[in-house]
Scaffold this motif. Structure first.
Motif, mmCIF file in Angstrom:
data_model
loop_
_atom_site.group_PDB
_atom_site.id
_atom_site.type_symbol
_atom_site.label_atom_id
_atom_site.label_comp_id
_atom_site.label_asym_id
_atom_site.label_seq_id
_atom_site.Cartn_x
_atom_site.Cartn_y
_atom_site.Cartn_z
ATOM 1 N N GLU A 131 -53.100 -8.605 18.819
ATOM 2 C CA GLU A 131 -52.434 -9.197 19.981
ATOM 3 C C GLU A 131 -51.784 -8.125 20.846
ATOM 4 O OE1 GLU A 131 -48.832 -12.351 21.098
ATOM 5 O OE2 GLU A 131 -48.951 -11.486 19.086
ATOM 6 N N GLU A 134 -54.195 -5.612 22.662
ATOM 7 C CA GLU A 134 -54.870 -6.156 23.839
ATOM 8 C C GLU A 134 -53.902 -6.736 24.855
ATOM 9 O OE1 GLU A 134 -58.206 -8.677 23.048
ATOM 10 O OE2 GLU A 134 -58.768 -7.600 21.230
ATOM 11 N N CYS A 135 -52.619 -6.517 24.674
ATOM 12 C CA CYS A 135 -51.622 -7.136 25.550
ATOM 13 C C CYS A 135 -51.786 -6.684 26.998
ATOM 14 C CB CYS A 135 -50.224 -6.789 25.045
ATOM 15 S SG CYS A 135 -48.922 -7.826 25.717
ATOM 16 N N LYS A 137 -54.289 -6.465 28.678
ATOM 17 C CA LYS A 137 -55.288 -7.280 29.365
ATOM 18 C C LYS A 137 -54.694 -8.554 29.967
ATOM 19 C CE LYS A 137 -59.261 -5.749 26.601
ATOM 20 N NZ LYS A 137 -60.406 -6.182 25.769
ATOM 21 N N ARG A 138 -53.442 -8.861 29.631
ATOM 22 C CA ARG A 138 -52.781 -10.023 30.233
ATOM 23 C C ARG A 138 -52.258 -9.726 31.640
ATOM 24 N NH1 ARG A 138 -49.050 -12.832 25.485
ATOM 25 N NH2 ARG A 138 -50.451 -12.435 23.720
ATOM 26 N N TRP A 142 -55.937 -6.474 35.798
ATOM 27 C CA TRP A 142 -55.735 -5.190 35.124
ATOM 28 C C TRP A 142 -56.901 -4.231 35.344
ATOM 29 C CZ3 TRP A 142 -58.969 -3.300 31.297
ATOM 30 C CH2 TRP A 142 -59.848 -4.215 30.700
ATOM 31 N N LEU A 162 -44.892 -8.226 32.012
ATOM 32 C CA LEU A 162 -45.315 -9.187 30.988
ATOM 33 C C LEU A 162 -44.156 -9.531 30.062
ATOM 34 C CD1 LEU A 162 -48.769 -7.754 29.833
ATOM 35 C CD2 LEU A 162 -48.378 -9.645 31.431
#
Length: 272
Positions: A131, A134-135, A137-138, A142, A162
Motif C-alpha cells: 500500500e 504504491e501510495c 500513484k494516488r 501522477w 495525500l
C-alpha cells in the motif's frame, strides 16, 4: 566537500542501510552500511521509464527529487526484508537516528515526516508495505507530473497533500478536519527542528537559531540547546555561504582528514 562528514555520520548508524545510485566516483573508506550501484543518468532514466510505464526524460538530475515517493516502488529488490524504507538528501549530518526513530514510532506510524506541515524531502521514513510503496500513484495525474521535464516538488507538494491538508491552520483544527483521512491517522508529522535558519521558527518560537552544531561519536547537539540531541542537521541555509565556497575551493578539509576525527563542529564558516 562535505561528503566525508555525511559518510561518517552514516557509519555511526550501523544498523541503518544507505543505497546510492550514482555515476560519481565511489568514496574511499566508505562503511559497510552504504552500498553503491553504479549507473549512468541516462540508464537510470530508462529504468524509471520502464518500471513506471512513463516517459521519464528530465533536463537535469535535480528532477530525480520528484521521484522520492516512488523510490521504494522503483527499487523493491533493494528493500526486500526491511520494515521501512526512506528517502533523503545529502546536504546534512546525521545524529543518532535510532534514538529518534524509536520502536514506539515505528510500531505506530506508516509514514514519519520530520516536518509538521509537509512530507520532509530531506528525510522521511515509509513502511515497507505494498500500500505504501504504491501510495504515490494516488496523486492525481501522477504520471503527467513525473513526466514533466521540470522539477515540480512532487514529494513535498502533491505527495504531501495525500496525507496532510489545511497546513496553514492551527494544529488542533488541522488534526480534527484530517481525521477521516486514513493516511493522516497512520502518519506522524512532527517538527524535529532539523533545518534551522529557514521559515520555521525554532522550538522556542524565536528566529534565533543555533550558530554552531557539534557532532561527537555519532551524537549531534548545538550551541543553543545544551545536551539535547537532534536526529540530523540539514545545512541547506549555510552551504551556499561564501565561506563554505572558499572551503570547497581550497579543498583543505579532505586533506586535513577532519571527518575521521571523533568530534567536529559545523559553523557558518565551515567544518572545524
Amino acid at each position: 566537500f562535505w561528503m566525508p562528514f555525511f559518510i561518517e555520520s552514516c557509519r555511526h548508524n550501523p544498523d541503518i542501510q544507505w543505497q546510492f545510485f550514482t555515476d560519481c566516483p565511489i568514496p574511499v573508506n566508505s562503511p559497510d552500511n552504504i552500498r553503491y550501484s553504479e549507473i549512468s543518468f541516462d540508464e537510470y532514466n530508462k529504468m524509471v521509464s520502464d518500471r513506471l510505464g512513463i516517459h521519464f526524460n528530465p533536463r537535469t538530475p535535480y528532477k530525480l527529487c520528484d521521484l522520492k515517493p516512488a523510490m521504494g516502488y522503483l527499487h523493491q529488490d533493494k528493500i526486500s526484508g526491511y520494515g521501512f524504507w526512506g528517502f533523503g538528501d545529502i546536504d546534512l549530518i546525521y545524529g543518532n537516528l535510532r534514538a529518534y526513530f524509536s520502536p514506539q514510532r515505528l510500531d505506530k506510524f506508516d509514514l514519519i515526516s520530520t516536518h509538521e506541515r509537509r512530507v520532509s524531502g530531506h528525510l522521511c521514513l515509509i513502511r515497507n508495505t505494498q500500500e505504501m510503496l504504491e501510495c504515490f500513484k494516488r496523486v492525481p495525474q501522477w504520471k503527467e507530473k513525473l513526466e514533466n521535464s521540470e522539477h515540480t516538488g512532487f514529494d513535498e507538494g502533491a505527495f504531501s497533500r495525500l496525507f496532510i491538508r489545511y497546513k496553514q491552520w492551527p494544529f488542533f483544527l488541522r488534526s480534527l478536519l484530517s481525521m477521516p483521512n486514513r493516511l493522516w491517522r497512520h502518519s506522524e508529522f512532527y517538527e524535529a527542528f532539523s533545518t534551522p535558519n529557514g521559515r520555521v521558527p525554532w522550538h522556542d518560537g524565536s528566529f534565533n537559531f543555533p550558530d554552531c552544531w557539534k557532532w561527537s561519536d555519532g551524537k549531534l547537539t548545538n550551541s543553543k540547546d545544551g545536551d539535547r540531541q537532534f536526529p540530523y542537521f540539514h545545512f541547506i541555509a549555510w552551504k551556499d555561504r561564501s565561506e563554505w565556497k572558499e572551503h570547497a575551493e581550497n579543498n583543505f578539509i579532505r586533506d586535513a582528514g577532519l571527518a575521521q576525527e571523533n568530534s567536529w563542529k559545523i559553523t557558518p564558516q565551515g567544518f572545524m
